[in-house]
Scaffold this motif. Structure first.
Motif, PDB file in Angstrom:
ATOM      1  N   THR A  97      58.670   2.618 -17.326  1.00  0.00           N
ATOM      2  CA  THR A  97      58.246   1.494 -18.115  1.00  0.00           C
ATOM      3  C   THR A  97      58.366   1.875 -19.608  1.00  0.00           C
ATOM      4  O   THR A  97      58.075   2.937 -20.009  1.00  0.00           O
ATOM      5  N   THR A 104      56.996  -5.125 -22.513  1.00  0.00           N
ATOM      6  CA  THR A 104      57.451  -3.695 -21.850  1.00  0.00           C
ATOM      7  C   THR A 104      58.251  -4.372 -20.702  1.00  0.00           C
ATOM      8  O   THR A 104      58.255  -5.421 -20.282  1.00  0.00           O
ATOM      9  N   ARG A 153      55.248  -0.089  -7.664  1.00  0.00           N
ATOM     10  CA  ARG A 153      56.019   0.279  -8.959  1.00  0.00           C
ATOM     11  C   ARG A 153      57.198  -0.846  -8.779  1.00  0.00           C
ATOM     12  O   ARG A 153      58.133  -0.573  -8.266  1.00  0.00           O
ATOM     13  N   SER A 164      59.527  -2.732 -16.947  1.00  0.00           N
ATOM     14  CA  SER A 164      59.390  -1.843 -15.975  1.00  0.00           C
ATOM     15  C   SER A 164      60.617  -1.991 -14.759  1.00  0.00           C
ATOM     16  O   SER A 164      60.872  -3.164 -14.441  1.00  0.00           O
TER      17      SER A 164
END
Length: 193
Positions: free
Chosen positions: A172, A160, A74, A162
């Motif tokens: 995200t 995108t 992540r 994140s």
């Protein structure tokens, strides 16, 4: 943005959603405006612009994110989706790319292949990552020699963002109404060479 009046007639923002992004044009040689915006799911946000030179496609990205996280499942990252052929297909095919970079310039690239993504060598993409006040910037450059059939009047791009903290919490978010799997939903970028 949506607002509401309280008992004293003062407007308080209740929700932020969206950002007008119509008529996006690729700039020549360098980015001076950043019309693409992501930023309704958290405090972190992103602005991006696109430019064309004779040899490169240039994506200039500025991210507001005060806690930079990398090297985990992540991680903070920006993903650029680029349809060089502007065919508006429903899935990724040849000439359609996905480029992911973290705030430290670590990059991976994929090309569409009969509706799926196939990872390719990063030799045709370069990333200059910089920490800036309140976040980071990415200068992503894609070699035009790898795009022999690039559309001359318009391309498509999607993005995108994140943003995660050290504890793994985050999100995200993509450009509004964009599907990462469907190039036909990405923003049309007009080319004036």
């Amino acid at each position: 943005a949506v607002g509401a009046l309280n008992a004293n007639g003062i407007t308080w923002p209740v929700l932020k959603r969206g950002h007008v992004m119509s008529g996006i044009k690729a700039q020549k040689n360098s980015v001076t405006v950043w019309p693409v915006y992501i930023g309704s799911d958290g405090e972190e946000n992103m602005n991006a612009g696109i430019a064309l030179s004779d040899s490169e496609i240039i994506f200039d990205i500025k991210v507001r994110d005060t806690e930079l996280v990398g090297n985990s499942s992540r991680s903070d990252e920006v993903c650029i989706y680029f349809d060089s052929v502007n065919k508006s297909w429903a899935k990724p095919y040849k000439g359609i790319f996905k480029i992911i970079s973290d705030p430290f310039g670590n990059v991976k690239i994929w090309e569409g292949d009969n509706g799926r993504w196939t990872e390719i060598a990063t030799s045709n993409v370069s990333v200059e990552a910089k920490e800036i006040a309140g976040g980071y910037s990415l200068d992503v450059r894609l070699n035009r020699e790898m795009l022999p059939k690039m559309n001359k009047s318009a391309v498509r791009a999607g993005f995108t963002l994140s943003a995660y903290g050290a504890g793994g919490r985050g999100f995200t978010e993509s450009v509004a109404y964009m599907s990462t799997a469907n190039p036909c939903s990405w923003l049309q970028i007009l080319i004036e060479e």
